[in-house]
Each structure stands twice: as C-alpha cells, then as structure tokens.
Design a protein around this motif. Structure first.
Motif, PDB file in Angstrom:
ATOM      1  N   VAL A 253     -16.092  -4.948  -6.333  1.00 35.90           N
ATOM      2  CA  VAL A 253     -16.924  -5.452  -5.240  1.00 35.90           C
ATOM      3  C   VAL A 253     -16.045  -6.070  -4.162  1.00 35.90           C
ATOM      4  N   ARG A 254     -15.080  -6.893  -4.602  1.00 32.52           N
ATOM      5  CA  ARG A 254     -14.245  -7.588  -3.619  1.00 32.52           C
ATOM      6  C   ARG A 254     -13.412  -6.608  -2.800  1.00 32.52           C
ATOM      7  N   ARG A 255     -12.907  -5.546  -3.453  1.00 35.00           N
ATOM      8  CA  ARG A 255     -12.126  -4.563  -2.703  1.00 35.00           C
ATOM      9  C   ARG A 255     -12.993  -3.874  -1.650  1.00 35.00           C
ATOM     10  N   SER A 256     -14.185  -3.470  -2.036  1.00 31.07           N
ATOM     11  CA  SER A 256     -14.972  -2.698  -1.075  1.00 31.07           C
ATOM     12  C   SER A 256     -15.438  -3.592   0.075  1.00 31.07           C
ATOM     13  N   GLU A 257     -15.690  -4.867  -0.209  1.00 30.31           N
ATOM     14  CA  GLU A 257     -16.059  -5.782   0.885  1.00 30.31           C
ATOM     15  C   GLU A 257     -14.891  -5.998   1.844  1.00 30.31           C
ATOM     16  N   ALA A 258     -13.695  -6.162   1.277  1.00 30.40           N
ATOM     17  CA  ALA A 258     -12.517  -6.392   2.130  1.00 30.40           C
ATOM     18  C   ALA A 258     -12.239  -5.168   2.996  1.00 30.40           C
ATOM     19  N   ALA A 259     -12.391  -3.983   2.411  1.00 32.46           N
ATOM     20  CA  ALA A 259     -12.143  -2.752   3.171  1.00 32.46           C
ATOM     21  C   ALA A 259     -13.165  -2.634   4.299  1.00 32.46           C
ATOM     22  N   ALA A 260     -14.400  -3.003   4.008  1.00 31.96           N
ATOM     23  CA  ALA A 260     -15.457  -2.877   5.011  1.00 31.96           C
ATOM     24  C   ALA A 260     -15.246  -3.852   6.177  1.00 31.96           C
ATOM     25  N   ARG A 261     -14.598  -4.994   5.898  1.00 35.79           N
ATOM     26  CA  ARG A 261     -14.382  -5.976   6.963  1.00 35.79           C
ATOM     27  C   ARG A 261     -13.309  -5.560   7.966  1.00 35.79           C
ATOM     28  N   LEU A 262     -12.493  -4.570   7.603  1.00 39.10           N
ATOM     29  CA  LEU A 262     -11.405  -4.158   8.501  1.00 39.10           C
ATOM     30  C   LEU A 262     -11.625  -2.713   8.946  1.00 39.10           C
ATOM     31  N   PRO A 263     -12.104  -2.516  10.168  1.00 40.52           N
ATOM     32  CA  PRO A 263     -12.439  -1.160  10.615  1.00 40.52           C
ATOM     33  C   PRO A 263     -11.237  -0.205  10.566  1.00 40.52           C
ATOM     34  N   GLU A 264     -10.027  -0.764  10.676  1.00 41.70           N
ATOM     35  CA  GLU A 264      -8.831   0.086  10.707  1.00 41.70           C
ATOM     36  C   GLU A 264      -8.325   0.431   9.312  1.00 41.70           C
ATOM     37  N   PHE A 265      -9.045   0.032   8.268  1.00 39.99           N
ATOM     38  CA  PHE A 265      -8.514   0.145   6.908  1.00 39.99           C
ATOM     39  C   PHE A 265      -8.086   1.572   6.542  1.00 39.99           C
ATOM     40  N   GLU A 266      -8.949   2.552   6.826  1.00 40.95           N
ATOM     41  CA  GLU A 266      -8.621   3.930   6.429  1.00 40.95           C
ATOM     42  C   GLU A 266      -7.412   4.455   7.201  1.00 40.95           C
ATOM     43  N   THR A 267      -7.329   4.108   8.483  1.00 34.42           N
ATOM     44  CA  THR A 267      -6.155   4.497   9.283  1.00 34.42           C
ATOM     45  C   THR A 267      -4.885   3.887   8.703  1.00 34.42           C
ATOM     46  N   LEU A 268      -4.991   2.619   8.298  1.00 36.36           N
ATOM     47  CA  LEU A 268      -3.817   1.947   7.734  1.00 36.36           C
ATOM     48  C   LEU A 268      -3.383   2.591   6.418  1.00 36.36           C
ATOM     49  N   ARG A 269      -4.354   3.122   5.663  1.00 33.93           N
ATOM     50  CA  ARG A 269      -3.988   3.842   4.427  1.00 33.93           C
ATOM     51  C   ARG A 269      -3.175   5.084   4.774  1.00 33.93           C
ATOM     52  N   ASP A 270      -3.633   5.835   5.791  1.00 33.34           N
ATOM     53  CA  ASP A 270      -2.883   7.027   6.198  1.00 33.34           C
ATOM     54  C   ASP A 270      -1.468   6.647   6.635  1.00 33.34           C
ATOM     55  N   GLU A 271      -1.390   5.586   7.433  1.00 34.23           N
ATOM     56  CA  GLU A 271      -0.071   5.201   7.943  1.00 34.23           C
ATOM     57  C   GLU A 271       0.838   4.704   6.818  1.00 34.23           C
ATOM     58  N   SER A 272       0.249   4.011   5.863  1.00 33.73           N
ATOM     59  CA  SER A 272       1.052   3.520   4.739  1.00 33.73           C
ATOM     60  C   SER A 272       1.619   4.696   3.945  1.00 33.73           C
ATOM     61  N   ARG A 273       0.772   5.692   3.729  1.00 34.82           N
ATOM     62  CA  ARG A 273       1.231   6.901   3.028  1.00 34.82           C
ATOM     63  C   ARG A 273       2.393   7.545   3.801  1.00 34.82           C
ATOM     64  N   ASP A 274       2.228   7.657   5.115  1.00 33.39           N
ATOM     65  CA  ASP A 274       3.258   8.317   5.923  1.00 33.39           C
ATOM     66  C   ASP A 274       4.571   7.531   5.930  1.00 33.39           C
ATOM     67  N   ILE A 275       4.460   6.199   5.956  1.00 36.88           N
ATOM     68  CA  ILE A 275       5.682   5.378   5.926  1.00 36.88           C
ATOM     69  C   ILE A 275       6.473   5.670   4.660  1.00 36.88           C
ATOM     70  N   LYS A 276       5.761   5.682   3.525  1.00 41.41           N
ATOM     71  CA  LYS A 276       6.461   5.905   2.255  1.00 41.41           C
ATOM     72  C   LYS A 276       6.987   7.336   2.159  1.00 41.41           C
ATOM     73  N   ASN A 277       6.245   8.293   2.672  1.00 42.25           N
ATOM     74  CA  ASN A 277       6.745   9.673   2.629  1.00 42.25           C
ATOM     75  C   ASN A 277       8.027   9.790   3.436  1.00 42.25           C
ATOM     76  N   HIS A 278       8.017   9.183   4.610  1.00 45.24           N
ATOM     77  CA  HIS A 278       9.224   9.200   5.438  1.00 45.24           C
ATOM     78  C   HIS A 278      10.380   8.510   4.705  1.00 45.24           C
ATOM     79  N   THR A 279      10.081   7.360   4.099  1.00 48.66           N
ATOM     80  CA  THR A 279      11.141   6.615   3.410  1.00 48.66           C
ATOM     81  C   THR A 279      11.710   7.424   2.247  1.00 48.66           C
TER      82      THR A 279
END
Ligand code: SF4
Lengths: 480, 225
Positions: A37-63
């Motif tokens: 519950v807490r995870r889904s509420e926190a994700a919902a509070r940040l509109p950029e959350f899904e974009t940040l997941r994509d960017e986090s994935r890309d950072i690690k792939n690059h690294t």
C-alpha cells in the motif's frame, strides 16, 4: 551465528517447513500488505515516477556498458582523497582484506551498518573466529544477530520475527538491565536497543557499512538508512570500511539523485529515507570528527561472469525489496526458504547466477509468473524472463528429475499433434469436471498430492481453449 | 592479492562490456558524462518560485515528523530555540557548531542558554547546526561536514536543531549539488536528513527515535533582519 552456507538445494523441503511454521505464517500475513500500500501511494504522489524508473534503468545500462572505466574513475578519486580501494574476486579475499585492516588497527570491536555484501562474505562468523567482535547496529540486524539467525528480507532483516520473540531475545541478552522492566511495545524495545548499542558505537575501533551507490565522479560511497545507525557507524570509529559489490557504481551525483528518487518510494513508500549520506575519503586536516582511515572493499563474487550476458540486467538491482514485497511465493514462505542471502524474485535470479545453477536451480521454479515483481521493480528488471532463462539452463544441465523430463517430452510430442492431443486431454478433462461436482475444485487428487497438499486444484470448467478458439475462428471466418 | 584481482576483474569487465566503439571513444564518453553530469527529470514540484518552495519545504518536513518554526530574522533565533526547549521540556544546554553563519544570531540576547562549541560528545542532549541547503521537494536538509560543521552533531544528540536561511532553500537535489560544486570542494560527508531517525524493524511499523536524533527541529529564517 549468521553464516550463509547455502541451503538453496533444499528449497522444496525449506518451503514445506515454512508453510507449517505457524509463527512465521502469522508474521507474514500481517506484514506484507503495508509495504504494498505504501509503495503504491508514494508512486501515485509523484507524477514523474514512471519516467524516473525509465531513466534509472538507462543510467544503470549505460554504467554497466562502461563499468570497467567507471570503476577505474571511482578508484582514482578515492585514492586522491586519501582513501584505499581493495579489489576482491571472491568472498574469501574480501574477508582477508577486512581482517588485515582490523588487525593493523589492533581492533577488538567492529560496529556494522546493514550490508548484504557482508552476508555474502559471511563476515561476522569470520571476524569472531579471529577474535574480533562484530556488533550489528541496524535494529533488525541486531535482533537476528542476538538470535543467531540470518536476514529473511533485504530491507527488513527481522521480517520473520514477532514482537513477542524480540521481547524474549532482549530479556535473555540484556541481563545488565532491570529484569522487571516493561518492554511490551515496539517503541520500548527500540529505546532499549538504542540504549544498549549507544555504548557499542562509542567504543568501536572500526565501523563497517555497505553502500547503496559508489559515485565515479567524486569517489564517494553512499548509504541510505532510517535509523542513523549507519552514520554513527561510519563517523565515530577511527576506521571506516565500506563493503560494496562492483555494480554499485554510478557515474555522477545527478545519476544517484535520479535513482534515489525511486529507491525509498519502492522500498518503504517513503519519499526519501531519513538519512542519505555521501562519504568521501577520511577526515580532512582541519576536521574535528570523522574517521582517520577510509577503505572500500570492492567485491566481485561472480558478477563479472554476468557482464555482457543475458543475465546482466540483474545487476541493475538496487536492493529495494519491492519484488519480494509483491511476490505471492515470498508472501507464503518468507525469506529463509530461499536458502541464501537474497530471497524472493531477486534471489531466484541472483542466487543461481552467483552460487551456481546446481545449488540454486529450484529457486527460478518458485514462481507463478504472475509478473508482479517486474511490474513494481524500479529498475525494470525483467525478473520473470530471467527466471525462464535460468530454467532453460537448469533443463540443459539435466537437473530436473527424470519423471519431469519424461513428462515434458511426452507432452511436447502430443502438443505437436492436434488429433491425439485432443483425444488425450478431452476424456480426463471431462471426467475431472464431472467428478468435481458443484464445488469446482479438488482438495486432493491422485498423482497430484504435491500440488493439493498446499492448495486446491481448480476443476476444468466449460469448453477447452482449443474448442473456444475453433468457435471464435469459425465466427471470424463467417463474418468475412 | 588486490592488484592481481584488480587487473583480473577489470580485464573480465572490459571483455564482457557490450558497448559501441573502441576504448578511446568509450573513455571520451565517460569523461564527458563525469564532467557534464547531465540532469535527469527533475520533478515539477521542485521547480516552484522561491516563496512556494519555502511552503513546500515546511509541508514536506512536517510530513516526515520534523517540526519547523518560521522566524523573520537571525536575531529571532535564540528566542525561538529557548521556546522550543521549554516546550519540549529540555534543558537549556546547547552543543553548537562552530559555524560563523550562526554568529549572526545574537546569542547574547538569550543568557539562559548555556552554549558550548565543538563536535558532539555522548553526554550532550541538544545540538544546534546550520545547514548547507534545504531541499524543498522532500523537506530534506543538506548538511556538509567541515571544521565549522562536525558530522557528529547531526547524529549523536537526542535533539537536533537546524538553523536554515531562506536563501539556502533550493527545489531539487540537483540544485543543491550545483551549489556545492560552486564552492569548489566535496566535503568529507554530505548528509541528507529528512525528519528524525526512525525504524520499522519491529513488525514493520515505523517508530520515531532509533539511533539518530529523536527530534529534528528546523528554524527557518525568512529575512536578513
Ligand atoms: S529486483 Fe528490482 S524490485 Fe527487486 S530488489 Fe532489485 S531493484 Fe528492487
């Protein structure tokens, strides 16, 4: 004592024991919902959350594509700052590096922040054997150290321990305190641990922490905690040792900041953890506190074998624990059944990769392929796909039992031949449907006891998939 | 030993790493990234005007159980500290960071406060420090170590009071890093602090006051007085 000799090969037995363990079942039932519950509420509070997941994935792939170069850059900065980097191919080498540092300092006690790498290394048992006392300071780690257990969850190590058991453990161990004191509430237990550990923090010679990130740009190591124990561990003693695996490196402070935005939200549903600390080298000339020595032990332990393979994606993991919090299998068997350091879906992928498919081949099979782990993984690691890869490897190595291999061979033969397939499946399915009556499920079936001892088997209902398919196609043809 | 292991590990990583171009190109690419440190997406909530950032900071800090007092000028800080200590029933003894920024606060106007300076020791209950920045997006304080701001003050005492100036407020973590880079030095420790310490390790319910401070009080100074 918390040694991690793998028992992953005993997974089926471990899981059965876990299902019968009533204390564990009580704990699991109450604990897992909160995280989700807490995870889904926190994700919902940040509109950029899904974009940040994509960017986090890309950072690690690059690294990961440039990991040799980033690790060299990291090492260079640490050294420039007066710190030391120790490279270790395996756990034994990493243990020796830690012991050498402790010996040179004449250390007697070592305080420790939470570190999964320390678990991988089996560090506590090793230090004890060598006359050095390790003191875990994360509340959960402290509890299980007193109980002689291993962590059952990567961010909540004492996930499996009930409050009453903590009370018992503290009464047994804190004999210096008034035996008539009241410690019924979690709060009081927490205060007691604070009181007892305060002394240990101040007297320790060496502090050992893990690292959530290593920053190539600055040579910093990063820890994320809620309790502040990691910071007392790395600030008070004369020597700070950081244990980290190779894939913790990221290029810049900005890259760490992006990933940090998804870490706490995925883990505990907090916007940010209470403390995120970037440590860069030992105390400077004019400083009046902080450690005099700063060491980073960089552990490989099988990770270099994954670079450049289909399994490389698992190295993006930031150990948030979301995959296990959302896993229906973890939810009923808990963490210990997985038999090594990492439980849940991440363990099912990481353990066979690091300790071998022979030892851990059961784990990738402990999945319903519901896909929830991948859906919540902040680093978008395709855990189910990686489990499938490992299952294939298991099959190629001939590890599944003969009955299973034969069964699959017969099924494969039938599946390629529609007429015998229909004949072979129609009759048993009709029978099963008829015999189930109105209940629609079986709580016992001949030859399927392994399934029905823990769950019901649903009876077939309505026409078969093939029949439906034919009908649908017939309709489509007709409407053309 | 470490050197042989280092070379073996790096060799394996170099062979395995799947990347475009030769090594010289790869080196160029990483050097460019390390120098340019490009930003990812910064949440819109961190890009408000200065006044709104203050309000966001306060709301976010309070959401993680910090308390905040807003005062008009540095001269109001000693009274605000004394008020807070009285309200929490804490002794008026402070261990203060030897930070020149805090000198602007006219501490001699509050003679009841018993102030000593230096790093934290086990016996001290209340510390007072400045901050390098406030980060509004999550109500986070950024504290940078140095002789004027010893790290132990942030973790050892039961109560941590932080004096934060409005002009130290930024929207996002990246803004704070840029400010730090502008000083030309990376401190030994950079602590991001969001609320007092807490633990959820007993039955997965968060309780305040684990090993770090049990209370975090921010005094936000909105003007220069
Ligand atoms: S695999 Fe993903 S969800 Fe699981 S711990 Fe790692 S980062 Fe978190």
């Amino acid at each position: 004592m918390s040694v991690h000799n793998p028992t992953s090969h005993r997974f089926p037995e471990n899981a059965r024991d876990a299902l019968k363990n009533e204390t564990l079942q009580r704990g699991l039932a109450s604990a897992k919902v909160g995280f989700r519950v807490r995870r889904s509420e926190a994700a919902a509070r940040l509109p950029e959350f899904e974009t940040l997941r994509d960017e986090s994935r890309d950072i690690k792939n690059h690294t990961l594509a440039h990991i040799d170069l980033y690790l060299e850059a990291f090492e260079k900065r640490v050294t420039e700052r007066g710190g030391h980097v120790h490279w270790a191919t395996d756990a034994a080498e990493a243990r020796d590096a830690v012991l050498a540092i402790c010996r040179a300092a004449g250390a007697k006690t070592v305080t420790k922040g939470k570190s999964m790498i320390s678990e991988e290394m089996g560090l506590n048992a090793f230090l004890e054997e060598n006359g050095i006392e390790p003191v875990e300071t994360d509340l959960g780690e402290y509890i299980i150290q007193l109980r002689g257990e291993t962590p059952s969850h990567i961010i909540a190590p004492a996930f499996h321990v009930l409050k009453e058991q903590v009370v018992e453990t503290f009464r047994e161990n804190h004999t210096q305190l008034d035996p008539n004191r009241v410690i019924d509430e979690a709060r009081q237990l927490q205060d007691e641990a604070r009181l007892v550990l305060r002394k240990r923090f101040l007297e320790a010679d060496v502090g050992i922490t893990g690292a959530n990130f290593l920053i190539a740009e600055t040579g910093s190591t990063v820890i994320v905690t809620n309790e502040g124990n990691g910071d007392l561990t790395q600030t008070l003693p004369r020597i700070h040792i950081v244990l980290a695996s190779l894939e913790k490196v990221v290029p810049t402070l900005e890259d760490a900041s992006t990933i940090l935005r998804v870490l706490a939200r995925s883990a505990t549903g907090q916007e940010y953890s209470s403390y995120t600390t970037f440590s860069t080298g030992p105390r400077r000339g004019e400083d009046i506190d902080g450690p005099h020595e700063f060491h980073v032990v960089l552990l490989d332990n099988g990770r270099t074998d994954l670079i450049g393979t289909e399994m490389q994606e698992v190295l993006r993991c930031i150990r948030c624990g979301a995959c296990m919090n959302h896993c229906p299998v973890y939810g009923v068997i808990g963490g210990h059944a997985y038999g090594w350091v990492y439980p849940g879906p991440i363990g099912a992928v990481l353990s066979p990769s690091l300790i071998g498919v022979e030892e851990a081949h059961h784990l990738p099979n402990a999945s319903t392929f519901c896909g929830r782990c991948e859906a919540v993984c902040p680093m978008r690691i395709p855990l189910p796909k990686l489990m499938r890869n490992l299952r294939e490897r298991e099959f190629e190595k001939g590890l599944p039992p003969a009955t299973q291999r034969w069964g699959l061979a017969i099924w494969a033969w039938l599946a390629k031949r529609p007429v015998p397939y229909r004949l072979a499946t129609w009759l048993p399915m009709r029978l099963l449907a008829l015999l189930a009556g109105r209940k629609g499920r079986y709580s016992w079936l001949p030859l399927a006891g392994g399934w029905t001892s823990q769950r019901d088997f649903p009876a077939p209902q309505g026409p078969s998939f093939q029949a439906l398919w034919d009908r649908k196609r017939g309709r489509r043809e007709a409407s053309k | 030993m470490s050197k042989a292991s280092r070379d073996a590990i790096l060799r394996k990583l170099r062979v395995g790493a799947s990347r475009e171009g030769d090594e010289a190109q790869a080196r160029k690419a990483i050097e460019a990234r390390l120098k340019g440190h490009p930003r990812g997406t910064v949440p819109a909530r961190g890009k408000l005007d200065a006044k709104k950032l203050l309000d966001l900071f306060v709301a976010q800090a309070e959401a993680v159980d910090a308390t905040v007092a807003r005062v008009a000028a540095p001269g109001d800080v000693p009274a605000a500290v004394a008020d807070y200590l009285r309200g929490e029933n804490l002794p008026p003894a402070l261990r203060m960071a030897p930070d020149p920024k805090l000198d602007a606060c006219a501490w001699d106007t509050a003679p009841m406060l018993d102030i000593s300076y230096g790093k934290a020791r086990a016996e001290e209950q209340v510390s007072v420090t400045g901050a390098f920045a406030g980060i509004a997006e999550t109500g986070t304080l950024m504290l940078a170590s140095g002789p004027e701001s010893p790290t132990t003050l942030n973790f050892l005492p039961d109560t941590h009071i932080v004096v934060l100036r409005a002009d130290e407020m930024v929207g996002a973590y990246e803004d704070a890093w840029d400010r730090l880079r502008a000083t030309g030095r990376m401190p030994r420790a950079v602590n991001f602090v969001s609320g007092p310490s807490r633990s959820g390790d007993i039955e997965q319910t968060l309780h305040l006051g684990a090993h770090g401070p049990r209370r975090l009080h921010v005094i936000l100074v909105e003007g220069n007085g």
